[in-house]
Motif scaffolding. Structure first.
Motif, PDB file in Angstrom:
ATOM      1  N   THR A  12       5.821  -3.415   6.529  1.00  0.00           N
ATOM      2  CA  THR A  12       5.282  -3.903   5.205  1.00  0.00           C
ATOM      3  C   THR A  12       3.948  -3.430   5.352  1.00  0.00           C
ATOM      4  O   THR A  12       2.941  -3.793   5.908  1.00  0.00           O
ATOM      5  CB  THR A  12       5.575  -5.248   5.041  1.00  0.00           C
ATOM      6  OG1 THR A  12       6.937  -5.748   5.302  1.00  0.00           O
ATOM      7  CG2 THR A  12       5.310  -5.737   3.678  1.00  0.00           C
ATOM      8  N   LYS A  14       0.085  -2.905   2.612  1.00  0.00           N
ATOM      9  CA  LYS A  14      -0.567  -3.345   1.518  1.00  0.00           C
ATOM     10  C   LYS A  14      -1.586  -2.705   1.188  1.00  0.00           C
ATOM     11  O   LYS A  14      -2.351  -2.284   2.310  1.00  0.00           O
ATOM     12  CB  LYS A  14      -0.740  -4.984   1.467  1.00  0.00           C
ATOM     13  CG  LYS A  14       0.331  -5.827   1.388  1.00  0.00           C
ATOM     14  CD  LYS A  14       0.097  -7.351   1.524  1.00  0.00           C
ATOM     15  CE  LYS A  14       1.001  -8.090   1.585  1.00  0.00           C
ATOM     16  NZ  LYS A  14       0.743  -9.626   1.699  1.00  0.00           N
ATOM     17  N   SER A  18      -0.811  -2.931  -4.545  1.00  0.00           N
ATOM     18  CA  SER A  18       0.292  -2.342  -4.045  1.00  0.00           C
ATOM     19  C   SER A  18       1.034  -2.921  -2.809  1.00  0.00           C
ATOM     20  O   SER A  18       0.399  -3.160  -1.796  1.00  0.00           O
ATOM     21  CB  SER A  18       0.331  -0.914  -3.921  1.00  0.00           C
ATOM     22  OG  SER A  18      -0.081  -0.176  -4.997  1.00  0.00           O
ATOM     23  N   ILE A  19       2.386  -3.155  -2.796  1.00  0.00           N
ATOM     24  CA  ILE A  19       3.087  -3.719  -1.646  1.00  0.00           C
ATOM     25  C   ILE A  19       4.196  -2.704  -1.216  1.00  0.00           C
ATOM     26  O   ILE A  19       5.035  -2.364  -2.494  1.00  0.00           O
ATOM     27  CB  ILE A  19       3.578  -4.941  -1.966  1.00  0.00           C
ATOM     28  CG1 ILE A  19       2.335  -5.921  -2.125  1.00  0.00           C
ATOM     29  CG2 ILE A  19       4.434  -5.619  -0.819  1.00  0.00           C
ATOM     30  CD1 ILE A  19       2.780  -7.490  -2.631  1.00  0.00           C
ATOM     31  N   ALA A  81      -0.281   1.875   0.960  1.00  0.00           N
ATOM     32  CA  ALA A  81       0.562   0.712   1.183  1.00  0.00           C
ATOM     33  C   ALA A  81       1.663   1.549   2.284  1.00  0.00           C
ATOM     34  O   ALA A  81       2.231   0.843   3.086  1.00  0.00           O
ATOM     35  CB  ALA A  81       0.975  -0.054  -0.025  1.00  0.00           C
ATOM     36  N   ARG A 117      -5.723  -2.473   7.894  1.00  0.00           N
ATOM     37  CA  ARG A 117      -5.534  -2.866   6.473  1.00  0.00           C
ATOM     38  C   ARG A 117      -6.674  -2.570   5.844  1.00  0.00           C
ATOM     39  O   ARG A 117      -7.734  -3.217   5.895  1.00  0.00           O
ATOM     40  CB  ARG A 117      -4.874  -3.816   6.031  1.00  0.00           C
ATOM     41  CG  ARG A 117      -4.533  -4.074   4.718  1.00  0.00           C
ATOM     42  CD  ARG A 117      -4.344  -5.453   3.940  1.00  0.00           C
ATOM     43  NE  ARG A 117      -3.906  -5.768   2.837  1.00  0.00           N
ATOM     44  CZ  ARG A 117      -4.498  -5.696   1.736  1.00  0.00           C
ATOM     45  NH1 ARG A 117      -5.667  -5.294   1.802  1.00  0.00           N
ATOM     46  NH2 ARG A 117      -4.043  -6.151   0.564  1.00  0.00           N
TER      47      ARG A 117
END
Length: 141
Positions: A12, A14, A18-19, A81, A117
């Motif tokens: 996942t 980010k 946005s994800i 993302a 991130r």
């Protein structure tokens, strides 16, 4: 330890608003974003180049099919993302394939700055200003 070819790996990512949920499946290198081909979904080729960077660095471009579901934000944030989701899924694949050499992909990706991130998000608007920092135009009279 033998690698399972039919196993899928998840990550996942980010970026901004946005994800992205990314799934790596053994395949030929096809990338699908929200049930569309990546070149149809993203309007700029530079975003796609940015998105596949972790796969090129680890020489996994032709080994996996990528299925990504992304929501929120614009194209740039969505590409970032998905890229982070791919990195996390690759790290999961690397640790599952051989737990003793789990640092092999991590070193390559970390040195390129892909594991971290990007936490920058839009700054909020302040009262009395037009945007976050933009003041109204000064009028002498």
């Amino acid at each position: 330890m033998a690698k399972k070819e039919n196993t899928s790996y998840y990550g996942t990512g980010k970026r901004k608003c946005s994800i992205a949920k990314v799934k790596l499946v053994a395949g030929s290198g096809k990338i699908t974003v929200n049930n569309q081909d990546v070149y149809e979904y993203f309007p700029f080729k530079t975003l796609v180049m940015d998105l596949v960077q972790p796969l090129e660095l680890t020489n996994m471009m032709e080994k996996f099919d990528i299925v990504a579901t992304v929501s929120g934000g614009g194209f740039s944030g969505q590409a970032g993302a998905i890229r982070l989701g791919i990195v996390k899924a690759l790290l999961e694949y690397d640790s599952a394939s051989d737990p003793n050499s789990a640092e092999s992909f991590r070193k390559i990706l970390k040195s390129s700055g892909l594991v971290t991130r990007d936490s920058r998000v839009k700054e909020r608007k302040k009262p009395g200003l037009k945007k976050a920092r933009r003041a109204p135009q000064f009028s002498k009279r």
